[in-house]
Motif scaffolding. Structure first.
Motif, PDB file in Angstrom:
ATOM      1  N   LEU A   1      45.571  39.684  41.886  1.00 53.19           N
ATOM      2  CA  LEU A   1      44.211  39.248  41.383  1.00 53.19           C
ATOM      3  C   LEU A   1      43.872  37.926  41.806  1.00 53.19           C
ATOM      4  CD1 LEU A   1      44.354  40.878  37.740  1.00 53.19           C
ATOM      5  CD2 LEU A   1      43.359  41.720  39.898  1.00 53.19           C
ATOM      6  N   ARG A   2      45.014  36.736  41.722  1.00 50.10           N
ATOM      7  CA  ARG A   2      44.973  35.363  41.971  1.00 50.10           C
ATOM      8  C   ARG A   2      44.539  35.084  43.406  1.00 50.10           C
ATOM      9  NH1 ARG A   2      49.483  32.769  42.137  1.00 50.10           N
ATOM     10  NH2 ARG A   2      50.989  34.325  41.184  1.00 50.10           N
ATOM     11  N   TYR A   3      45.069  36.056  44.333  1.00 52.96           N
ATOM     12  CA  TYR A   3      44.538  35.814  45.818  1.00 52.96           C
ATOM     13  C   TYR A   3      42.873  36.423  45.953  1.00 52.96           C
ATOM     14  CZ  TYR A   3      44.474  36.752  50.910  1.00 52.96           C
ATOM     15  OH  TYR A   3      44.452  36.519  52.096  1.00 52.96           O
ATOM     16  N   ALA A   4      42.559  37.308  45.466  1.00 53.74           N
ATOM     17  CA  ALA A   4      41.499  37.945  45.559  1.00 53.74           C
ATOM     18  C   ALA A   4      40.382  36.775  44.843  1.00 53.74           C
ATOM     19  CB  ALA A   4      41.106  39.165  44.624  1.00 53.74           C
ATOM     20  N   ILE A   5      40.893  36.221  43.844  1.00 48.83           N
ATOM     21  CA  ILE A   5      39.987  35.067  43.272  1.00 48.83           C
ATOM     22  C   ILE A   5      39.987  33.907  44.055  1.00 48.83           C
ATOM     23  CG2 ILE A   5      39.767  33.227  41.522  1.00 48.83           C
ATOM     24  CD1 ILE A   5      40.992  35.134  39.603  1.00 48.83           C
ATOM     25  N   GLU A   6      41.164  33.509  45.017  1.00 49.80           N
ATOM     26  CA  GLU A   6      41.127  32.476  45.683  1.00 49.80           C
ATOM     27  C   GLU A   6      40.249  32.649  47.110  1.00 49.80           C
ATOM     28  OE1 GLU A   6      45.292  32.224  46.443  1.00 49.80           O
ATOM     29  OE2 GLU A   6      45.793  31.370  44.626  1.00 49.80           O
ATOM     30  N   GLN A   7      40.129  34.141  47.272  1.00 51.30           N
ATOM     31  CA  GLN A   7      39.347  34.361  48.514  1.00 51.30           C
ATOM     32  C   GLN A   7      38.017  34.570  48.098  1.00 51.30           C
ATOM     33  OE1 GLN A   7      40.721  34.514  51.764  1.00 51.30           O
ATOM     34  NE2 GLN A   7      42.317  33.840  50.677  1.00 51.30           N
ATOM     35  N   GLY A   8      37.494  34.040  47.055  1.00 49.89           N
ATOM     36  CA  GLY A   8      36.151  33.887  46.516  1.00 49.89           C
ATOM     37  C   GLY A   8      35.358  35.202  46.013  1.00 49.89           C
TER      38      GLY A   8
ATOM     39  N   ASP B   1      44.956  42.895  53.149  1.00 49.34           N
ATOM     40  CA  ASP B   1      44.022  43.235  54.432  1.00 49.34           C
ATOM     41  C   ASP B   1      42.706  43.542  53.986  1.00 49.34           C
ATOM     42  OD1 ASP B   1      46.344  43.222  56.033  1.00 49.34           O
ATOM     43  OD2 ASP B   1      46.507  45.297  56.194  1.00 49.34           O
ATOM     44  N   SER B   2      42.461  44.235  53.037  1.00 46.12           N
ATOM     45  CA  SER B   2      40.964  44.296  52.549  1.00 46.12           C
ATOM     46  C   SER B   2      40.386  43.224  51.892  1.00 46.12           C
ATOM     47  CB  SER B   2      40.990  45.432  51.487  1.00 46.12           C
ATOM     48  OG  SER B   2      41.457  46.631  51.961  1.00 46.12           O
ATOM     49  N   VAL B   3      40.965  42.277  51.322  1.00 48.81           N
ATOM     50  CA  VAL B   3      40.495  41.085  50.685  1.00 48.81           C
ATOM     51  C   VAL B   3      40.259  39.936  51.811  1.00 48.81           C
ATOM     52  CG1 VAL B   3      40.942  39.103  49.274  1.00 48.81           C
ATOM     53  CG2 VAL B   3      41.528  41.525  48.491  1.00 48.81           C
ATOM     54  N   SER B   4      41.377  40.142  52.809  1.00 42.15           N
ATOM     55  CA  SER B   4      41.296  38.909  53.822  1.00 42.15           C
ATOM     56  C   SER B   4      40.070  39.398  54.755  1.00 42.15           C
ATOM     57  CB  SER B   4      42.585  38.851  54.338  1.00 42.15           C
ATOM     58  OG  SER B   4      42.935  39.771  55.153  1.00 42.15           O
ATOM     59  N   SER B   5      39.719  40.549  54.862  1.00 38.61           N
ATOM     60  CA  SER B   5      38.445  40.753  55.637  1.00 38.61           C
ATOM     61  C   SER B   5      37.210  40.539  55.124  1.00 38.61           C
ATOM     62  CB  SER B   5      38.685  42.422  55.860  1.00 38.61           C
ATOM     63  OG  SER B   5      39.824  42.738  56.662  1.00 38.61           O
ATOM     64  N   ASN B   6      37.190  39.775  53.975  1.00 33.65           N
ATOM     65  CA  ASN B   6      35.812  39.252  53.589  1.00 33.65           C
ATOM     66  C   ASN B   6      34.822  40.640  53.395  1.00 33.65           C
ATOM     67  OD1 ASN B   6      36.487  36.552  53.441  1.00 33.65           O
ATOM     68  ND2 ASN B   6      36.403  36.284  55.831  1.00 33.65           N
ATOM     69  N   GLU B   7      35.044  41.533  52.891  1.00 33.83           N
ATOM     70  CA  GLU B   7      34.214  42.569  52.496  1.00 33.83           C
ATOM     71  C   GLU B   7      33.329  42.124  51.524  1.00 33.83           C
ATOM     72  OE1 GLU B   7      34.354  45.551  53.840  1.00 33.83           O
ATOM     73  OE2 GLU B   7      36.062  45.596  54.849  1.00 33.83           O
TER      74      GLU B   7
ATOM     75  N   GLU C   1      48.920  46.070  29.357  1.00 31.26           N
ATOM     76  CA  GLU C   1      49.881  44.904  30.192  1.00 31.26           C
ATOM     77  C   GLU C   1      49.029  44.490  31.381  1.00 31.26           C
ATOM     78  OE1 GLU C   1      52.486  43.492  29.002  1.00 31.26           O
ATOM     79  OE2 GLU C   1      52.197  44.791  27.418  1.00 31.26           O
ATOM     80  N   LEU C   2      48.301  45.406  32.171  1.00 32.53           N
ATOM     81  CA  LEU C   2      47.442  45.172  33.299  1.00 32.53           C
ATOM     82  C   LEU C   2      46.352  44.245  32.806  1.00 32.53           C
ATOM     83  CD1 LEU C   2      47.541  48.476  35.245  1.00 32.53           C
ATOM     84  CD2 LEU C   2      48.875  46.285  35.676  1.00 32.53           C
ATOM     85  N   PHE C   3      45.586  44.562  31.725  1.00 39.13           N
ATOM     86  CA  PHE C   3      44.404  43.831  31.148  1.00 39.13           C
ATOM     87  C   PHE C   3      44.684  42.609  30.733  1.00 39.13           C
ATOM     88  CE2 PHE C   3      42.254  43.060  27.092  1.00 39.13           C
ATOM     89  CZ  PHE C   3      40.989  43.028  27.442  1.00 39.13           C
ATOM     90  N   LYS C   4      45.925  42.315  30.173  1.00 38.49           N
ATOM     91  CA  LYS C   4      46.380  40.958  29.613  1.00 38.49           C
ATOM     92  C   LYS C   4      46.299  40.210  31.022  1.00 38.49           C
ATOM     93  CE  LYS C   4      50.070  42.083  26.960  1.00 38.49           C
ATOM     94  NZ  LYS C   4      51.222  41.935  26.527  1.00 38.49           N
ATOM     95  N   ILE C   5      47.083  40.740  32.064  1.00 38.99           N
ATOM     96  CA  ILE C   5      47.091  39.895  33.269  1.00 38.99           C
ATOM     97  C   ILE C   5      45.711  39.413  33.702  1.00 38.99           C
ATOM     98  CG2 ILE C   5      47.456  39.904  35.760  1.00 38.99           C
ATOM     99  CD1 ILE C   5      49.903  41.536  34.821  1.00 38.99           C
ATOM    100  N   GLU C   6      44.678  40.462  33.649  1.00 38.01           N
ATOM    101  CA  GLU C   6      43.503  40.282  33.900  1.00 38.01           C
ATOM    102  C   GLU C   6      42.503  39.100  33.344  1.00 38.01           C
ATOM    103  OE1 GLU C   6      42.873  44.653  35.426  1.00 38.01           O
ATOM    104  OE2 GLU C   6      41.538  43.973  33.456  1.00 38.01           O
ATOM    105  N   LYS C   7      42.834  39.183  31.851  1.00 32.07           N
ATOM    106  CA  LYS C   7      42.431  38.040  30.892  1.00 32.07           C
ATOM    107  C   LYS C   7      42.825  36.626  31.183  1.00 32.07           C
ATOM    108  CE  LYS C   7      40.125  40.589  30.375  1.00 32.07           C
ATOM    109  NZ  LYS C   7      38.807  40.532  30.691  1.00 32.07           N
ATOM    110  N   ARG C   8      44.059  36.431  31.768  1.00 34.17           N
ATOM    111  CA  ARG C   8      44.334  35.277  32.433  1.00 34.17           C
ATOM    112  C   ARG C   8      43.415  34.549  33.249  1.00 34.17           C
ATOM    113  NH1 ARG C   8      50.538  36.823  34.187  1.00 34.17           N
ATOM    114  NH2 ARG C   8      51.136  37.649  32.072  1.00 34.17           N
ATOM    115  N   TYR C   9      42.695  35.460  34.060  1.00 30.42           N
ATOM    116  CA  TYR C   9      41.832  34.736  34.856  1.00 30.42           C
ATOM    117  C   TYR C   9      40.265  35.080  34.478  1.00 30.42           C
ATOM    118  CZ  TYR C   9      46.255  34.590  37.206  1.00 30.42           C
ATOM    119  OH  TYR C   9      47.523  34.622  37.549  1.00 30.42           O
TER     120      TYR C   9
END
Length: 264
Positions: free
Chosen positions: A24-31, A222-228, A71-79
């Motif tokens: 999730l952090r990587y996706a946010i960093e990629q905009g 690969d998907s996120v770095s491809s700037n979809e 547990e996944l939801f709590k991680i999402e709420k951090r961001y």
């Protein structure tokens, strides 16, 4: 190999919450900005999609294990990530969902399976026979949807079809029941795989790959770095933690239903 994979998934898979966090952090960093399915559908209805924005639609199908979903939801709420969670009737945990709703930025809705449920109950094994019962199946769906909404006090304006072994046997997905009349009566804005929505998705990935690489049809990074422009991410709790009791219970029910449906 299939047996080993099943044992691994149920009992041996290490927790992947740290991987989920980094992902999730990587996706946010990629905009990327995250949206629920209802939010993204509302954006589409307002006009042309802004191609300068990177959209990420995050969807969870809670087939089993609502505790891991939380547990996944709590991680999402951090961001402050927005996401959609689709619960089956048998995976509803009212207090857990209440906590999710209190934290906001979440869509809670119905993961429906009435064609499969009806076919198993009445031992219907022919798609032609199912068609003759479709009115009753659609009524059942609308009744269950209303129960879902009232119990959880949610709008549930979008829904998502669950896939069951019976649907594979019948060659008839549960979303077949969701026709225009059902949508109108049920106040349904969109089904999660509606062409109107999916036509704007430039990349769809799901966490249902093999042991070594859980994403399919291609890797998350690969998907996120491809700037979809629009990434549609489908997540299932079972892929992120081997909660033994929950998995054993789900598999037992699956075996029992399969035996009953095929042999009785």
């Amino acid at each position: 190999m299939e047996m080993f994979s099943r044992i691994y998934d149920n009992f041996l898979r290490r927790p992947r919450f740290d991987i989920y966090d980094r992902m999730l952090r990587y996706a946010i960093e990629q905009g990327y900005k995250f949206y629920t399915i209802e939010e993204f559908n509302s954006i589409l209805l307002k006009g042309p999609l802004d191609t300068s924005i990177k959209y990420a639609i995050l969807r969870h199908d809670i087939d089993t294990d609502p505790l891991t979903a939380y547990e996944l939801f709590k991680i999402e709420k951090r961001y402050s990530i927005a996401s959609t969670y689709y619960f089956r009737l048998n995976t509803i945990k009212e207090r857990l969902i209440e906590r999710m709703l209190l934290k906001g930025e979440v869509e809670i809705s119905y993961h429906y399976e009435e064609i499969a449920t009806y076919a198993k109950k009445y031992r219907i094994k022919s798609p032609n026979e199912i068609y003759t019962h479709m009115e009753s199946i659609r009524e059942l769906f609308l009744e269950n949807l209303e129960v879902f909404r009232k119990k959880l006090r949610v709008a549930s304006s979008t829904v998502a079809s669950h896939g069951d072994f019976v649907n594979v046997h019948l060659k008839l997905p549960n979303w077949y029941l969701c026709n225009d009349d059902v949508r109108k009566k049920g106040g349904i804005k969109v089904e999660a795989y509606d062409p109107f929505l999916m036509n704007f998705v430039t990349c769809r990935i799901a966490d249902l790959g093999d042991i070594d690489g859980i994403w399919t049809p291609r890797g998350f990074y690969d998907s996120v770095s491809s700037n979809e422009n629009v990434i549609y991410i489908l997540v299932h709790p079972r892929q992120w933690y081997s909660r033994i009791y929950s998995n054993m219970k789900a598999d037992f029910i699956r075996i029992k239903e399969g035996f009953s449906y095929k042999l009785l």
